[in-house]
Design an enzyme around this catalytic site. Structure first.
Site, PDB file in Angstrom:
ATOM      1  N   CYS A 115       0.880  -1.263  -0.172  1.00  0.00           N
ATOM      2  CA  CYS A 115      -0.046  -0.019  -0.109  1.00  0.00           C
ATOM      3  C   CYS A 115       0.862   1.549   0.004  1.00  0.00           C
ATOM      4  O   CYS A 115       0.213   2.434  -0.193  1.00  0.00           O
ATOM      5  CB  CYS A 115      -0.985   0.015   1.306  1.00  0.00           C
ATOM      6  SG  CYS A 115      -2.078  -1.210   1.074  1.00  0.00           S
ATOM      7  N   HIS A 257      -3.351   7.170   2.213  1.00  0.00           N
ATOM      8  CA  HIS A 257      -3.750   5.954   1.449  1.00  0.00           C
ATOM      9  C   HIS A 257      -5.047   5.511   2.037  1.00  0.00           C
ATOM     10  O   HIS A 257      -5.438   5.786   3.065  1.00  0.00           O
ATOM     11  CB  HIS A 257      -2.717   4.768   1.968  1.00  0.00           C
ATOM     12  CG  HIS A 257      -3.198   3.255   1.730  1.00  0.00           C
ATOM     13  ND1 HIS A 257      -3.432   2.896   0.439  1.00  0.00           N
ATOM     14  CD2 HIS A 257      -3.410   2.213   2.426  1.00  0.00           C
ATOM     15  CE1 HIS A 257      -3.974   1.506   0.473  1.00  0.00           C
ATOM     16  NE2 HIS A 257      -3.823   1.116   1.676  1.00  0.00           N
ATOM     17  N   ASN A 287     -10.224  -0.188  -0.928  1.00  0.00           N
ATOM     18  CA  ASN A 287      -8.716  -0.348  -0.734  1.00  0.00           C
ATOM     19  C   ASN A 287      -8.020  -0.857  -2.169  1.00  0.00           C
ATOM     20  O   ASN A 287      -8.201  -2.315  -2.406  1.00  0.00           O
ATOM     21  CB  ASN A 287      -8.005  -1.192   0.320  1.00  0.00           C
ATOM     22  CG  ASN A 287      -6.558  -0.992   0.507  1.00  0.00           C
ATOM     23  OD1 ASN A 287      -5.977  -0.557  -0.366  1.00  0.00           O
ATOM     24  ND2 ASN A 287      -6.099  -1.372   1.375  1.00  0.00           N
TER      25      ASN A 287
END
Length: 332
Positions: A115, A257, A287
């Site tokens: 990520c 993020h 995500n």
């Protein structure tokens, strides 16, 4: 001779048209819309068709950035693809994208930082440009997370989606204040067991047993990851600002993020940042791993929340653990 200051000159994104809603998930696993939104902030996520791979998403995002900048792929010097879901272990996805684009002069590689991948890719590209060896570097964050998600595991299947985003890094105008300011990166391998895909590498090659045990899917200890992410997102942002004589009040926008809305809100609260200075779009995409920061940046621009001259920070925590934050003066 004045130092070269790299700038972000274009943003381009792509998500596949297929959508998986919370209502759809209710039919697949024991969960419900209210629980998912309360715990994650996610309402829907985009899912790639079976014949679409990460290189396809990345190519579409790259074309969008090139079109936005009005340049041809032949002008690119390098292509960096940040991903944990490559089409295959080799050749790299960057090679596939380079070929798809016809970027005949570009070299490149894949960057694996989960990520945090896009944040790492941005600073890598910025340093190529600052060194004077590259003039146009395309950074792409792309992941087809649906390929490595167990849709019978309600703790992970609600979180992830597919998508891609890209940014073009170029030299700024001489004497300009716009562009790259600073970066902090960290890794902590002691947390590697808390978020991983156990099988498929040299440690545990694919076998009948690994497939039967579902070891080719994402495995996560959510509570551990949540605590670490909140702690480190605040820490790395605060440290980076202080190192540059700044505080959170100097920021015009934080683009974190998009892993979980609760992590984002906790980070903003600890920083003392009002939510109008924090970009959140996880509700529409989930995500998308390396894709979240460019997707959120694109939406911030379209909503008028990121403008020329703004001080913007990108920050992420990912599997590994990986941690990163970078500070930019927005250039367009």
């Amino acid at each position: 001779m004045a130092a070269i200051k790299p700038v972000i000159s274009a943003v381009g994104c792509y998500v596949p048209p297929g959508v998986l809603t919370n209502s759809d998930l209710e039919k697949m696993v024991q969960t419900n819309d209210e629980w998912i939104i309360d715990r994650t902030g996610i309402s829907e996520r985009h899912i790639a068709a079976p014949d679409v791979a990460t290189s396809d998403l990345a190519t579409c995002a790259a074309k969008a950035a090139l079109a936005s900048r009005g340049i041809d792929a032949s002008e690119l010097d390098a292509i960096l693809v940040c991903t944990v879901t490559p089409d295959m272990l080799f050749p790299s996805t960057a090679c596939l994208v380079q070929h798809n684009l016809g970027a005949s002069k570009a070299w490149g590689f894949d960057l694996v930082a989960a990520c945090s991948g896009f944040v790492y890719g941005l600073v890598t590209a910025a340093n190529f440009v600052a060194a004077g060896t590259h003039r146009k570097v395309l950074v792409i964050g792309a992941d087809t997370m649906s390929r490595i998600i167990d849709y019978q595991d309600r703790t992970t299947c609600v979180l992830f989606g597919d998508g891609a985003g890209s940014m073009l890094i170029e030299p700024g105008e001489s004497g300009s204040d716009f562009g790259f300011i600073d970066f902090i990166g960290e890794i902590d391998g002691s947390g590697g067991s808390y978020l991983k895909m156990p099988a498929g590498g040299s440690r545990m090659p694919a076998s009948e047993e690994t497939v039967a045990k579902k070891l080719h899917y994402v495995h996560q200890e959510g509570a551990q990851v949540f605590k670490y992410a909140v702690l480190k997102m605040h820490e790395v942002c605060t440290t980076l600002l202080a190192r540059n004589g700044l505080t959170a009040s100097d920021l015009d926008l934080l683009v974190p993020h998009q892993a979980n809305r609760r992590i984002i809100h906790a980070t903003a609260e600890r920083l003392g940042l009002p939510m109008e200075k924090v970009m959140v779009n996880i509700g529409k995409f989930g995500n998308t791993t390396a894709g979240t920061i460019p997707l959120a940046t694109r939406d911030a621009i379209s909503e008028g929340r990121l403008k020329k001259g703004d001080l913007v920070m990108f920050a992420a925590v990912g599997a590994g653990y990986t941690v990163g934050a970078s500070l930019w003066r927005w250039a367009f």
